[in-house]
Design a protein around this motif. Structure first.
Motif, PDB file in Angstrom:
ATOM      1  N   LEU A 376       0.820  -1.206   0.000  1.00  0.00           N
ATOM      2  CA  LEU A 376       0.000   0.000   0.000  1.00  0.00           C
ATOM      3  C   LEU A 376       0.859   1.262   0.000  1.00  0.00           C
ATOM      4  N   GLN A 377       1.970   1.231   0.720  1.00  0.00           N
ATOM      5  CA  GLN A 377       2.863   2.396   0.724  1.00  0.00           C
ATOM      6  C   GLN A 377       3.449   2.618  -0.668  1.00  0.00           C
ATOM      7  N   ALA A 378       3.851   1.530  -1.313  1.00  0.00           N
ATOM      8  CA  ALA A 378       4.368   1.647  -2.680  1.00  0.00           C
ATOM      9  C   ALA A 378       3.279   2.147  -3.619  1.00  0.00           C
ATOM     10  N   ASN A 379       2.061   1.614  -3.473  1.00  0.00           N
ATOM     11  CA  ASN A 379       0.942   2.072  -4.295  1.00  0.00           C
ATOM     12  C   ASN A 379       0.692   3.556  -4.121  1.00  0.00           C
ATOM     13  N   CYS A 380       0.744   4.010  -2.870  1.00  0.00           N
ATOM     14  CA  CYS A 380       0.495   5.421  -2.580  1.00  0.00           C
ATOM     15  C   CYS A 380       1.469   6.303  -3.354  1.00  0.00           C
ATOM     16  N   GLN A 381       2.738   5.923  -3.358  1.00  0.00           N
ATOM     17  CA  GLN A 381       3.735   6.704  -4.070  1.00  0.00           C
ATOM     18  C   GLN A 381       3.514   6.634  -5.585  1.00  0.00           C
ATOM     19  N   HIS A 382       3.168   5.467  -6.085  1.00  0.00           N
ATOM     20  CA  HIS A 382       2.893   5.325  -7.519  1.00  0.00           C
ATOM     21  C   HIS A 382       1.702   6.191  -7.934  1.00  0.00           C
ATOM     22  N   TYR A 383       0.642   6.156  -7.140  1.00  0.00           N
ATOM     23  CA  TYR A 383      -0.548   6.941  -7.446  1.00  0.00           C
ATOM     24  C   TYR A 383      -0.218   8.433  -7.474  1.00  0.00           C
ATOM     25  N   MET A 384       0.490   8.894  -6.438  1.00  0.00           N
ATOM     26  CA  MET A 384       0.792  10.323  -6.344  1.00  0.00           C
ATOM     27  C   MET A 384       1.684  10.779  -7.499  1.00  0.00           C
ATOM     28  N   ALA A 385       2.625   9.913  -7.885  1.00  0.00           N
ATOM     29  CA  ALA A 385       3.484  10.266  -9.014  1.00  0.00           C
ATOM     30  C   ALA A 385       2.674  10.360 -10.302  1.00  0.00           C
ATOM     31  N   ALA A 386       1.730   9.414 -10.488  1.00  0.00           N
ATOM     32  CA  ALA A 386       0.895   9.433 -11.694  1.00  0.00           C
ATOM     33  C   ALA A 386      -0.032  10.647 -11.708  1.00  0.00           C
ATOM     34  N   ILE A 387      -0.586  10.983 -10.543  1.00  0.00           N
ATOM     35  CA  ILE A 387      -1.466  12.150 -10.447  1.00  0.00           C
ATOM     36  C   ILE A 387      -0.691  13.427 -10.757  1.00  0.00           C
ATOM     37  N   ALA A 388       0.525  13.518 -10.211  1.00  0.00           N
ATOM     38  CA  ALA A 388       1.358  14.700 -10.457  1.00  0.00           C
ATOM     39  C   ALA A 388       1.697  14.841 -11.935  1.00  0.00           C
ATOM     40  N   TYR A 390      -0.046  13.356 -14.682  1.00  0.00           N
ATOM     41  CA  TYR A 390      -1.116  13.286 -15.676  1.00  0.00           C
ATOM     42  C   TYR A 390      -2.349  14.145 -15.385  1.00  0.00           C
ATOM     43  N   PHE A 391      -2.510  14.609 -14.158  1.00  0.00           N
ATOM     44  CA  PHE A 391      -3.726  15.352 -13.831  1.00  0.00           C
ATOM     45  C   PHE A 391      -3.538  16.844 -14.114  1.00  0.00           C
ATOM     46  N   LYS A 458      -1.622   2.286 -14.166  1.00  0.00           N
ATOM     47  CA  LYS A 458      -1.023   3.589 -14.467  1.00  0.00           C
ATOM     48  C   LYS A 458      -1.702   4.209 -15.687  1.00  0.00           C
ATOM     49  N   ARG A 459      -1.979   3.364 -16.684  1.00  0.00           N
ATOM     50  CA  ARG A 459      -2.653   3.865 -17.885  1.00  0.00           C
ATOM     51  C   ARG A 459      -4.056   4.370 -17.563  1.00  0.00           C
ATOM     52  N   LYS A 460      -4.742   3.694 -16.637  1.00  0.00           N
ATOM     53  CA  LYS A 460      -6.086   4.116 -16.242  1.00  0.00           C
ATOM     54  C   LYS A 460      -6.043   5.463 -15.514  1.00  0.00           C
ATOM     55  N   LEU A 461      -5.036   5.677 -14.675  1.00  0.00           N
ATOM     56  CA  LEU A 461      -4.897   6.967 -13.996  1.00  0.00           C
ATOM     57  C   LEU A 461      -4.582   8.068 -15.000  1.00  0.00           C
ATOM     58  N   LYS A 462      -3.749   7.745 -15.979  1.00  0.00           N
ATOM     59  CA  LYS A 462      -3.447   8.716 -17.034  1.00  0.00           C
ATOM     60  C   LYS A 462      -4.719   9.075 -17.809  1.00  0.00           C
ATOM     61  N   LEU A 464      -7.786   8.845 -16.641  1.00  0.00           N
ATOM     62  CA  LEU A 464      -8.654   9.622 -15.751  1.00  0.00           C
ATOM     63  C   LEU A 464      -8.211  11.081 -15.694  1.00  0.00           C
ATOM     64  N   GLY A 465      -6.896  11.298 -15.627  1.00  0.00           N
ATOM     65  CA  GLY A 465      -6.385  12.667 -15.625  1.00  0.00           C
ATOM     66  C   GLY A 465      -6.732  13.408 -16.901  1.00  0.00           C
ATOM     67  N   LYS A 466      -6.662  12.708 -18.029  1.00  0.00           N
ATOM     68  CA  LYS A 466      -7.005  13.311 -19.318  1.00  0.00           C
ATOM     69  C   LYS A 466      -8.488  13.680 -19.364  1.00  0.00           C
ATOM     70  N   LEU A 467      -9.350  12.792 -18.860  1.00  0.00           N
ATOM     71  CA  LEU A 467     -10.787  13.076 -18.822  1.00  0.00           C
ATOM     72  C   LEU A 467     -11.085  14.283 -17.930  1.00  0.00           C
ATOM     73  N   ALA A 468     -10.354  14.371 -16.807  1.00  0.00           N
ATOM     74  CA  ALA A 468     -10.541  15.520 -15.919  1.00  0.00           C
ATOM     75  C   ALA A 468     -10.162  16.817 -16.632  1.00  0.00           C
ATOM     76  N   GLY A 469      -9.062  16.767 -17.377  1.00  0.00           N
ATOM     77  CA  GLY A 469      -8.634  17.958 -18.107  1.00  0.00           C
ATOM     78  C   GLY A 469      -9.642  18.408 -19.149  1.00  0.00           C
ATOM     79  N   MET A 470     -10.340  17.451 -19.733  1.00  0.00           N
ATOM     80  CA  MET A 470     -11.328  17.795 -20.743  1.00  0.00           C
ATOM     81  C   MET A 470     -12.550  18.480 -20.150  1.00  0.00           C
ATOM     82  N   LEU A 471     -12.755  18.340 -18.833  1.00  0.00           N
ATOM     83  CA  LEU A 471     -13.930  18.959 -18.180  1.00  0.00           C
ATOM     84  C   LEU A 471     -13.633  20.336 -17.615  1.00  0.00           C
TER      85      LEU A 471
END
Length: 472
Positions: A376-388, A390-391, A458-462, A464-471
């Motif tokens: 979970l700690q590794a996931n947390c870092q992966h998620y935050m890096a992807a959000i930073a 792609y969002f 990671k691709r799904k987060l990317k 999601l970030g793209k969809l957010a940008g479109m809104l």
């Protein structure tokens, strides 16, 4: 014998060098073999050092080249704002939205990426070992588990929970504990034992929507309190609310959705404040075992001298969500909770309690938790890096030190709209509006970190970030 602490000590030393910029982004780290020679450790221990640093996004591996200091660590997003709920009461439950988001729960065949449901993936759970424990329980229990349990619950289970309470300063005895059908069942008994219809219960804001729905179903008024994304409920706001409340419910450790963890000094102050005014505190400690640090955080119950803290927990987020095994140490409200359990449940499930008790007593639970926390700690870092990466610019994200969820605040983007767009792309999120009874958090969402990390995720987060940008 090589102890677990050795790899942690080495990884902390390297992490310190990176954070102090003695090692710069792009610098190459020693190889696995070199680390073995320098510290006299095995290959497996050296690999754990690098896995630990990767999990913190401090280093990255490059095929055929080795490990390098990561550039990602410099892309740290700001924290979400401290919540500012209105002082007025509200009864605006977003029931249709909640039903829509949770309609996919328990249906893995839908090919959805469920960032919305805050439970660990089956891949993170020791299913095979639990199955073995199930067979053992069926052989040991009278009638293979078909008989009623004593009203307080399985004695072995209560003994195991009491013993584990010493890790956070609880010092509970088996007789202090009553088993329940999961965490929500424990909270339900506690609310009914300490309040009556028309009373006011104070909670954090945002807070798990199930708590809000439960309180409303019992005829309670809900007062949402300002909450910091790292330190939890605003104690000054709680103190001001004292004349108007009859009960308080706090998720003290790594709450969902914010992920905040109250410092010990805050826990002690809250317990003393509420005890002074004879106000019961229901403590939901569902996530306390999922800490990322070196030790488990204490619970409010550790500071309880009057018996007015009702400590609730379960294995729903750590071991087996579907087993529905929870418990409560209700303090001075024990008799009321026992009466409620007799009326509403008669008995807890004998077979699943025995399975969990055996798992806890064997020591396998600690080994499982250690692995799960690392993941979970590794996931947390992966998620935050992807959000930073792609969002949209202006995105803010929580930095939890444990638990299962991230709270993301988007710049002017309605996350209910984002949900409707994303679900068509097989991505499910939890819009922020479901975690409040007020018109707030429309630009926020909760993401579950309990899914196995992969390039596909990671691709799904990317996406999601793209969809957010479109809104925007």
């Amino acid at each position: 014998m090589e102890k677990e602490y050795l790899y942690l000590e080495i990884s902390r030393n390297l992490a310190h060098l990176i954070r102090q910029q003695a090692l710069q982004p792009g610098d190459r780290l020693p190889s696995v073999r070199m680390l073995c020679r320098e510290h006299g450790i095995s290959m497996n221990t050296a690999k754990r050092v690098f896995l630990e640093l990767e999990g913190q996004s401090l280093i990255e591996s490059r095929p055929q080249s080795g490990y390098f200091v990561s550039h990602q660590r410099h892309r740290t997003l700001p924290l979400p704002e401290i919540s500012r709920p209105a002082p007025a009461f509200s009864e605006e439950e977003p029931v249709p939205l909640i039903n829509k988001v949770y309609s996919h729960m328990g249906q893995p065949d839908l090919d959805l990426t469920l960032f919305s449901i805050g439970v660990p993936s089956e891949a993170l759970l020791p299913v095979a070992r639990l199955n073995k424990e199930m067979i053992k329980a069926m052989r040991s229990l009278s009638g293979s588990g078909t008989a009623y349990e004593p009203l307080p619950g399985n004695e072995k289970m209560r003994r195991a929970v009491a013993r584990r309470s010493y890790t956070w300063g609880g010092h509970l005895q088996p007789d202090d504990i009553i088993t329940t059908a999961g965490g929500m069942n424990a909270l339900s008994f506690c609310m009914m034992a300490t309040t009556k219809p028309g009373d006011t219960i104070a909670v954090e804001s945002p807070v798990y929507h199930g708590i809000l729905q439960l309180a409303r179903s019992l005829g309670l008024r809900v007062m949402e309190l300002p909450t910091h994304p790292q330190t939890g409920v605003d104690i000054t706001a709680l103190e001001k609310a004292i004349p108007d409340i009859h009960c308080c419910l706090l998720v003290s450790n790594f709450n969902t959705p914010l992920g905040s963890c109250m410092p010990d000094s805050h826990k002690k102050a809250v317990v003393e404040l509420l005890a002074q005014h004879h106000i019961p505190l229901i403590e939901d400690d569902l996530y306390g075992d999922l800490y990322f640090g070196s030790s488990r955080p204490k619970c409010c119950k550790a500071f309880d001298k009057t018996g007015t803290v009702l400590w609730c927990s379960a294995i729903s987020k750590t071991l087996a969500p579907g087993y529905r095994v929870g418990w409560v140490a209700p303090g001075i409200y024990k008799e009321q909770v026992l009466k409620l359990k007799l009326v509403h449940a008669i008995s807890s499930s004998a077979i699943t309690q025995e399975v969990v008790a055996g798992f806890l007593e064997s020591g396998r639970y600690e080994n499982h938790l250690r692995n799960m926390r690392q993941t979970l700690q590794a996931n947390c870092q992966h998620y935050m890096a992807a959000i930073a990466e792609y969002f949209p610019a202006g995105t803010k994200v929580s930095r939890p030190q444990g638990g299962l969820t991230l709270w993301v605040e988007l710049p002017g983007i309605n996350t209910t709209d984002l949900y409707n767009v994303a679900i068509r792309q097989k991505i499910s999120i939890a819009p922020g509006r479901i975690f409040t009874l007020q018109n707030q958090f429309e630009n926020c969402m909760r993401l579950c970190m309990g899914l196995p990390w992969s390039e596909e995720l990671k691709r799904k987060l990317k996406q999601l970030g793209k969809l957010a940008g479109m809104l925007q």
